[in-house]
Design an enzyme around this catalytic site. Sequence first.
Site, PDB file in Angstrom:
ATOM      1  CB  CYS A  73      -0.919   0.001   1.225  1.00 33.70           C
ATOM      2  SG  CYS A  73      -1.913   1.500   1.356  1.00 33.70           S
ATOM      3  CB  CYS A 217      -4.888   3.763  -4.856  1.00 31.82           C
ATOM      4  SG  CYS A 217      -4.055   2.163  -4.915  1.00 31.82           S
TER       5      CYS A 217
END
Length: 274
Positions: A73, A217
């Site tokens: 992530c 993201c």
Amino acid sequence: MQFSKMHGLGNDFVVVDAVTQNVYFPEEVIKKLADRHRGIGFDQMLIVEPPYDPELDFHYRIFNADGSEVAQCGNGARCFARFVTLKGLTDKKDIAVSTTNGKMILTVQDDGMIRVNMGEPVWEPAKIPFIANKFEKNYILRTDIQTVLCGAVSMGNPHCTLVVDDVETANVTELGPLLENHERFPERVNVGFMQVINPNHIKLRVYERGAGETQACGSGACAAAAIGIMQGLLENKVQVDLPGGSLWIEWQGEGHPLYMTGDATHVYDGVIKL
């Protein structure tokens, strides 16, 4: 349990120090904590663990709101670096961490921004994983509502990115989950919808695996830029505008690591009874 609430461009996290406190999170507990009405609420939970390798500083674990563990992530990585610095867990500017499938270097810059060495993009279909006979710059994916062309890459987690005329009107809500769960992605996939403004500037929306559409993201921005560069649509330095803000991606091409630079914000600290 003590925790911090943080966000990277609106992609929000609960960050937990498992170096100085003993914590254990079954899937059901993560789901309860992720509930925005009855828990804390977050896109992902980030766990700071002691290093498994003595040459590294920390181990970095990531759990989605649905309780599933993932390997990468990008926005979380920046928040991870900000957290361990704020909490005095390290005074290093270059922080070396392991994840479930590799290593990363997180650099806290003098201007406060955080630069992440995301490693090299992985194009080999089997390693993404993606079902295809060979690597191609574009793959045809058929869904119930639309057939699309997309690039596929792993940035430590699987991504597919398709080029659209306008991200504002892109059918993210319907097409996102269909592609996320497409049979050719055995471990599901993060889906990016990319609008090319010019060779150094794109707009992007991302439907994240296990989380739905998020404000930003980081690994999705890296994947979109890498795919755009690989396809000849973009140059080596790219500004990526997401709903939550902008990231800066740099990739010199095959054989080189990709770098992501952006901010990370500490919102508040809290204590919750598990």
